[in-house]
Design a protein around this motif. Structure first.
Motif, PDB file in Angstrom:
ATOM      1  N   ILE A 395     -29.953 -46.770 -72.714  1.00 47.79           N
ATOM      2  CA  ILE A 395     -28.982 -46.631 -73.800  1.00 47.79           C
ATOM      3  C   ILE A 395     -27.641 -47.257 -73.420  1.00 47.79           C
ATOM      4  CG2 ILE A 395     -27.603 -44.923 -75.076  1.00 47.79           C
ATOM      5  CD1 ILE A 395     -30.091 -43.107 -75.038  1.00 47.79           C
ATOM      6  N   SER A 396     -27.291 -47.157 -72.152  1.00 46.12           N
ATOM      7  CA  SER A 396     -25.969 -47.633 -71.709  1.00 46.12           C
ATOM      8  C   SER A 396     -25.994 -49.054 -71.139  1.00 46.12           C
ATOM      9  CB  SER A 396     -25.400 -46.682 -70.656  1.00 46.12           C
ATOM     10  OG  SER A 396     -26.235 -46.639 -69.514  1.00 46.12           O
ATOM     11  N   HIS A 397     -27.189 -49.689 -71.085  1.00 48.18           N
ATOM     12  CA  HIS A 397     -27.290 -51.047 -70.530  1.00 48.18           C
ATOM     13  C   HIS A 397     -28.064 -51.945 -71.498  1.00 48.18           C
ATOM     14  CE1 HIS A 397     -26.216 -48.784 -66.936  1.00 48.18           C
ATOM     15  NE2 HIS A 397     -25.864 -49.929 -66.379  1.00 48.18           N
ATOM     16  N   SER A 398     -27.337 -52.732 -72.255  1.00 50.69           N
ATOM     17  CA  SER A 398     -27.967 -53.587 -73.262  1.00 50.69           C
ATOM     18  C   SER A 398     -28.761 -54.730 -72.641  1.00 50.69           C
ATOM     19  CB  SER A 398     -26.898 -54.161 -74.204  1.00 50.69           C
ATOM     20  OG  SER A 398     -25.945 -54.919 -73.469  1.00 50.69           O
ATOM     21  N   ASP A 399     -28.511 -55.022 -71.362  1.00 46.35           N
ATOM     22  CA  ASP A 399     -29.236 -56.118 -70.708  1.00 46.35           C
ATOM     23  C   ASP A 399     -30.498 -55.629 -69.991  1.00 46.35           C
ATOM     24  OD1 ASP A 399     -27.890 -54.700 -68.760  1.00 46.35           O
ATOM     25  OD2 ASP A 399     -27.312 -56.467 -67.593  1.00 46.35           O
ATOM     26  N   ALA A 400     -30.888 -54.379 -70.256  1.00 44.02           N
ATOM     27  CA  ALA A 400     -32.092 -53.825 -69.636  1.00 44.02           C
ATOM     28  C   ALA A 400     -33.144 -53.543 -70.697  1.00 44.02           C
ATOM     29  CB  ALA A 400     -31.751 -52.544 -68.888  1.00 44.02           C
ATOM     30  N   LYS A 401     -34.391 -53.831 -70.354  1.00 44.37           N
ATOM     31  CA  LYS A 401     -35.503 -53.494 -71.244  1.00 44.37           C
ATOM     32  C   LYS A 401     -36.678 -52.986 -70.403  1.00 44.37           C
ATOM     33  CE  LYS A 401     -37.399 -58.222 -71.471  1.00 44.37           C
ATOM     34  NZ  LYS A 401     -37.786 -59.321 -72.369  1.00 44.37           N
ATOM     35  N   ILE A 402     -37.551 -52.242 -71.058  1.00 45.83           N
ATOM     36  CA  ILE A 402     -38.708 -51.682 -70.368  1.00 45.83           C
ATOM     37  C   ILE A 402     -39.694 -52.796 -70.042  1.00 45.83           C
ATOM     38  CG2 ILE A 402     -40.657 -50.080 -70.542  1.00 45.83           C
ATOM     39  CD1 ILE A 402     -38.949 -48.546 -72.630  1.00 45.83           C
ATOM     40  N   SER A 403     -40.174 -52.813 -68.827  1.00 43.51           N
ATOM     41  CA  SER A 403     -41.275 -53.688 -68.437  1.00 43.51           C
ATOM     42  C   SER A 403     -42.510 -52.804 -68.322  1.00 43.51           C
ATOM     43  CB  SER A 403     -40.979 -54.372 -67.094  1.00 43.51           C
ATOM     44  OG  SER A 403     -42.108 -55.095 -66.645  1.00 43.51           O
ATOM     45  N   SER A 404     -43.309 -52.820 -69.355  1.00 46.48           N
ATOM     46  CA  SER A 404     -44.437 -51.880 -69.425  1.00 46.48           C
ATOM     47  C   SER A 404     -45.547 -52.279 -68.456  1.00 46.48           C
ATOM     48  CB  SER A 404     -44.987 -51.814 -70.847  1.00 46.48           C
ATOM     49  OG  SER A 404     -45.441 -53.085 -71.259  1.00 46.48           O
ATOM     50  N   PHE A 405     -46.331 -51.301 -68.052  1.00 47.49           N
ATOM     51  CA  PHE A 405     -47.507 -51.547 -67.214  1.00 47.49           C
ATOM     52  C   PHE A 405     -48.603 -50.566 -67.618  1.00 47.49           C
ATOM     53  CE2 PHE A 405     -44.503 -48.808 -64.934  1.00 47.49           C
ATOM     54  CZ  PHE A 405     -45.271 -47.683 -64.662  1.00 47.49           C
ATOM     55  N   THR A 406     -49.817 -50.986 -67.412  1.00 47.39           N
ATOM     56  CA  THR A 406     -50.968 -50.145 -67.751  1.00 47.39           C
ATOM     57  C   THR A 406     -51.694 -49.752 -66.476  1.00 47.39           C
ATOM     58  OG1 THR A 406     -51.228 -51.307 -69.853  1.00 47.39           O
ATOM     59  CG2 THR A 406     -53.107 -50.010 -69.087  1.00 47.39           C
ATOM     60  N   VAL A 407     -51.830 -48.466 -66.276  1.00 46.62           N
ATOM     61  CA  VAL A 407     -52.501 -47.958 -65.078  1.00 46.62           C
ATOM     62  C   VAL A 407     -53.484 -46.863 -65.484  1.00 46.62           C
ATOM     63  CG1 VAL A 407     -50.658 -48.507 -63.428  1.00 46.62           C
ATOM     64  CG2 VAL A 407     -50.574 -46.365 -64.715  1.00 46.62           C
ATOM     65  N   PRO A 408     -54.521 -46.650 -64.673  1.00 52.59           N
ATOM     66  CA  PRO A 408     -55.535 -45.647 -65.027  1.00 52.59           C
ATOM     67  C   PRO A 408     -55.209 -44.246 -64.530  1.00 52.59           C
ATOM     68  CG  PRO A 408     -56.259 -46.887 -63.119  1.00 52.59           C
ATOM     69  CD  PRO A 408     -54.923 -47.457 -63.503  1.00 52.59           C
ATOM     70  N   TRP A 409     -53.993 -44.058 -64.006  1.00 52.74           N
ATOM     71  CA  TRP A 409     -53.626 -42.753 -63.448  1.00 52.74           C
ATOM     72  C   TRP A 409     -52.382 -42.212 -64.137  1.00 52.74           C
ATOM     73  CZ3 TRP A 409     -48.731 -43.693 -61.969  1.00 52.74           C
ATOM     74  CH2 TRP A 409     -48.414 -44.973 -61.464  1.00 52.74           C
ATOM     75  N   GLY A 410     -52.193 -40.910 -64.050  1.00 56.66           N
ATOM     76  CA  GLY A 410     -50.958 -40.299 -64.510  1.00 56.66           C
ATOM     77  C   GLY A 410     -50.905 -40.003 -65.997  1.00 56.66           C
TER      78      GLY A 410
END
Length: 438
Positions: A395-410
């Motif tokens: 919310i406080s960093h406009s230059d950041a975005k989520i880098s999603s990943f797919t894992v079989p755990w958790g």
């Protein structure tokens, strides 16, 4: 106390260690090595077992002492209180023969120069044995004693994980497995499994890891084949995910912040020998442990003593392509490995550490190159240290975005992935990955 115990009395040694943890609030891993150094391997292992098991069941054992003592001990007799804890632990949780548990624990009072306490210890432990059934029944009505978790910790786990809290509590009270990471520069996990088999050491592949295996029974790490030659390292399966998720490419510049003791540092280099890796830690002693691991594995990194919240005191001005932030946290996901957390942590630590995490995140973000990845992880299961922290950061960093990943755990969270303690026999860990916009 003032008087040094007879170091060759294992129970007296264990009692003095417990005083340092319970009353002086020092971590067991910090005080244990020096205390057991003069002991034989067998006595050293026994002292460790006594301390770890007593701390694991401390809420239960301390409740029993409340029931068994007719009046509180004096402030200067914390060591005798710890001997009582150890005595009950031997009788209840370690299945020590009654004669040995009583006579040796009583003798430990003599080693501590407190002969007056011999009768007290003998009386309390025999009183427990006479009333064992009724005392165990009373435990079932006392939630802290029954779950072996302090009230604040139990309630916090129940609050955040209402459908999983019983699994977490059970896992926290279970002796953890010895999980290993096979050095990919030295061979495959299948090859090392065959090597273990030739030594009659039972093990199996650790699910969801590239190079992980788990031993069926506890075993001396130093005696593992090839350990001193760098073939294998101790690392839980949850921790082994970091180097994979960091997604390092050839010749990239990496920062491993808060890097000690160096398990993830070494794993990154095993997978990416060409990486230019900087390992940062604020503590010189902990930094030396990283170097010990690097030396054993014949790996190289640039070690820097510095504060992650204050990069201008150590950073050379060159941006990093990848940053691993294994953030300071409550360690609520690794209680089974560090049961002293039940004694050392308090509820207010969640907020205190979340504030520190925010400071570190904000400070390190400016060191990341555009297009670079920052992997944030903790060994916590509490959302304020995990996905809530990352959401606030986004919310406080406009230059950041989520880098999603797919894992079989958790368990997928609003942001990132949460492993709960005991799932797949892993520790409790949280992972989230952020990309810096170009």
């Amino acid at each position: 106390m003032g008087k040094k115990p007879n170091l060759f009395n294992t129970r007296a040694t264990a009692a003095t260690l417990l005083v340092k943890v319970i009353n002086q609030k020092r971590s067991l891993t910090a005080v244990l090595p020096q205390a057991v150094a003069p002991l034989s391997d067998q006595d050293s292992a026994f002292v460790q077992t006594l301390c770890y098991t007593t701390l694991r069941w401390f809420p239960k054992l301390s409740y029993l002492i409340q029931l068994l003592l007719t009046r509180p001990l004096r402030t200067q007799d914390k060591d005798i209180y710890c001997l009582l804890l150890l005595g009950l632990c031997q009788l209840i949780d370690l299945a020590t023969p009654v004669h040995a548990a009583l006579s040796e624990t009583v003798s430990a009072a003599q080693a501590l120069k407190k002969s007056w306490a011999k009768g007290l210890i003998n009386g309390v432990l025999r009183n427990y044995l006479r009333n064992e059934d009724s005392l165990k029944k009373q435990i079932t009505y006392h939630q802290e004693a029954y779950t072996a978790h302090p009230k604040w910790l139990l309630q916090t786990i129940q609050q955040y994980w209402p459908n999983h809290w019983q699994q977490i509590i059970t896992a926290n009270n279970t002796h953890p497995p010895l999980s290993l990471r096979v050095n990919s520069l030295e061979g495959t996990k299948e090859h090392y499994l065959r090597e273990l088999e030739s030594y009659c050491i039972e093990a199996q592949i650790l699910p969801y890891t590239h190079q992980g295996i788990t031993l069926t029974k506890p075993y001396s790490v130093a005696a593992l084949p090839g350990f001193h030659q760098g073939k294998v390292s101790v690392q839980d399966g949850a921790g082994q995910q970091a180097a994979i998720l960091l997604d390092v490419q050839s010749n990239q510049r990496i920062l491993d912040a808060c890097a000690a003791p160096g398990g993830k540092t070494c794993h990154i280099l095993e997978l990416n020998p060409t990486a230019n890796l900087v390992a940062l830690d604020i503590d010189q002693i902990r930094l030396s442990r990283i170097q010990e691991n690097l030396t054993r594995l014949q790996l190289k990194a640039n070690l820097i003593l510095g504060d992650a919240t204050d990069p201008h005191t150590w950073w050379d001005g060159i941006l990093f392509d990848r940053i691993l932030l294994d953030a300071p946290c409550t360690s609520s996901g690794v209680i089974r490995r560090h049961p002293d957390i039940k004694v050392l942590r308090q509820k207010e630590d969640i907020h205190r550490l979340a504030v520190l995490q925010e400071r570190i995140l904000n400070a390190l973000w400016s060191l990341l190159a555009p297009g670079g990845l920052l992997l944030y992880c903790t060994c916590s299961i509490f959302p304020p240290e995990n996905d809530e922290q990352i959401l606030k950061f986004l919310i406080s960093h406009s230059d950041a975005k989520i880098s999603s990943f797919t894992v079989p755990w958790g368990i997928p969270q609003k942001i990132g992935q949460q492993l709960l303690t005991g799932t797949e026999n892993f520790d409790g860990f949280y992972y989230a990955r952020l990309e810096k916009c170009k």
